[in-house]
Enzyme design. Structure first.
Site, PDB file in Angstrom:
ATOM      1  N   SER A  95      42.361  38.821  41.520  1.00 48.89           N
ATOM      2  CA  SER A  95      43.015  39.647  42.535  1.00 48.89           C
ATOM      3  C   SER A  95      44.408  39.103  42.868  1.00 48.89           C
ATOM      4  O   SER A  95      45.268  39.027  41.995  1.00 48.89           O
ATOM      5  CB  SER A  95      42.120  39.731  43.771  1.00 48.89           C
ATOM      6  OG  SER A  95      42.534  40.761  44.631  1.00 48.89           O
ATOM      7  N   ASP A 224      36.518  49.267  40.131  1.00 43.57           N
ATOM      8  CA  ASP A 224      37.198  48.441  41.126  1.00 43.57           C
ATOM      9  C   ASP A 224      37.817  49.354  42.183  1.00 43.57           C
ATOM     10  O   ASP A 224      38.747  50.112  41.890  1.00 43.57           O
ATOM     11  CB  ASP A 224      38.276  47.597  40.445  1.00 43.57           C
ATOM     12  CG  ASP A 224      38.874  46.535  41.343  1.00 43.57           C
ATOM     13  OD1 ASP A 224      39.010  46.781  42.552  1.00 43.57           O
ATOM     14  OD2 ASP A 224      39.212  45.454  40.830  1.00 43.57           O
ATOM     15  N   HIS A 253      35.279  45.134  42.309  1.00 44.49           N
ATOM     16  CA  HIS A 253      36.343  44.135  42.433  1.00 44.49           C
ATOM     17  C   HIS A 253      35.757  42.735  42.569  1.00 44.49           C
ATOM     18  O   HIS A 253      36.221  41.793  41.937  1.00 44.49           O
ATOM     19  CB  HIS A 253      37.212  44.466  43.646  1.00 44.49           C
ATOM     20  CG  HIS A 253      38.439  43.622  43.744  1.00 44.49           C
ATOM     21  ND1 HIS A 253      39.435  43.654  42.807  1.00 44.49           N
ATOM     22  CD2 HIS A 253      38.831  42.703  44.691  1.00 44.49           C
ATOM     23  CE1 HIS A 253      40.403  42.808  43.156  1.00 44.49           C
ATOM     24  NE2 HIS A 253      40.046  42.210  44.285  1.00 44.49           N
TER      25      HIS A 253
END
Length: 273
Positions: A95, A224, A253
């Site tokens: 991320s 995601d 995610h």
């Protein structure tokens, strides 16, 4: 606990486990190095030296008001790598951490970084702009900022639903995993959490991706809901010179469950190539 002080006086916590080729892991927002505990053990068990740090303002690192931006995050990483004198290094980022390791490698990693792995990463850019018309509207990130300011504790609890795909039929994420996300989130300094939203959403990593000269594995779940794959991995793979794209069907995610197990094996395989 091991800490390192940067040139601007910020104390960074890190964990350093195992022996062998170094692998450095960078976490997502608003988490800490604890998010990588399973991967740190996996890497150490397989003959690698696994290092994971708490980004400034996060976890057990200094609760910073200044420097909560991607350039400073990358500089912090560069100083830590130099302090530990890591070479033939593999960097892994999830991320926001994916943006951090991409910028670090492009701007500071020459002669040290050998491979890059990103997972659900924010590059090339999340927010919509004139040069990124397919990005998410700025209002999405304004909403995140508002939620963090109003009631960060409840916001982090609510965020786990989309983060782990708990709102999908057949979701298997445990309440414990969701609670641990909240626990880590509550360690972040509010100013750092707030400023990092701008850092992960508005930073343009296009030129960083183009500048990479080492192999990169770009891993992303196709479900995601936080960093949609169309605006991230599927664009990033076209910008890098030596990229491998791995899409995980139905994966969210958050790194959890079957996604975590498969990703771990893919990480080991990519490093050993």
């Amino acid at each position: 606990m091991p800490t390192f002080t940067t040139t601007d006086g910020t104390e960074l916590y890190y964990t350093d486990q195992g022996e062998g080729r170094p692998v450095l892991l960078s976490h997502g927002w608003p988490l800490s190095s604890d998010a990588w505990q399973v991967e740190v053990k996996l890497l150490a068990d397989n003959g690698y030296r696994a290092i994971a740090h708490d980004r400034r303002g996060h976890g057990r690192s200094s609760k910073t008001y200044y420097g909560n931006d991607m350039d400073t995050y990358a500089k912090d990483l560069a100083e830590l790598v130099e302090h530990l004198d890591l070479k033939d290094l593999v960097v892994i980022g999830h991320s926001t951490g994916g943006g951090e390791v991409v910028r670090y490698t492009a701007q500071h990693g020459a002669g040290r970084v050998a491979k890059v792995i990103t997972v659900g990463a924010v590059p090339p850019q999340m927010v919509a702009s004139a040069t990124n018309p397919g990005g998410l509207p700025l209002e999405v990130f304004d909403g995140i900022r508002a939620g963090v300011l109003k009631d960060a504790s409840q916001f982090y609890k609510d965020l786990t639903e989309a983060f782990f795909g708990a709102n999908r039929p057949g979701a298997t994420v445990s309440q414990g995993a969701r609670d641990d996300f909240w626990r880590q989130g509550m360690l972040v300094n509010l100013a750092a959490a707030y400023d990092c939203i701008k850092a992960f959403s508005e930073t343009d990593f296009t030129e960083d991706l183009k500048a990479l000269t080492v192999p990169i594995l770009i891993a992303h779940g196709d479900d995601d809901q936080i960093v949609p794959i169309d605006g991230a991995a599927l664009r990033a793979i076209d910008l890098v010179k030596h990229g491998t794209l791995k899409v995980y069907p139905g994966a969210p995610h958050g790194i959890d469950g079957a996604f975590r197990l498969e990703l771990g094996q893919d990480i080991l395989a990519f490093i050993s190539e």
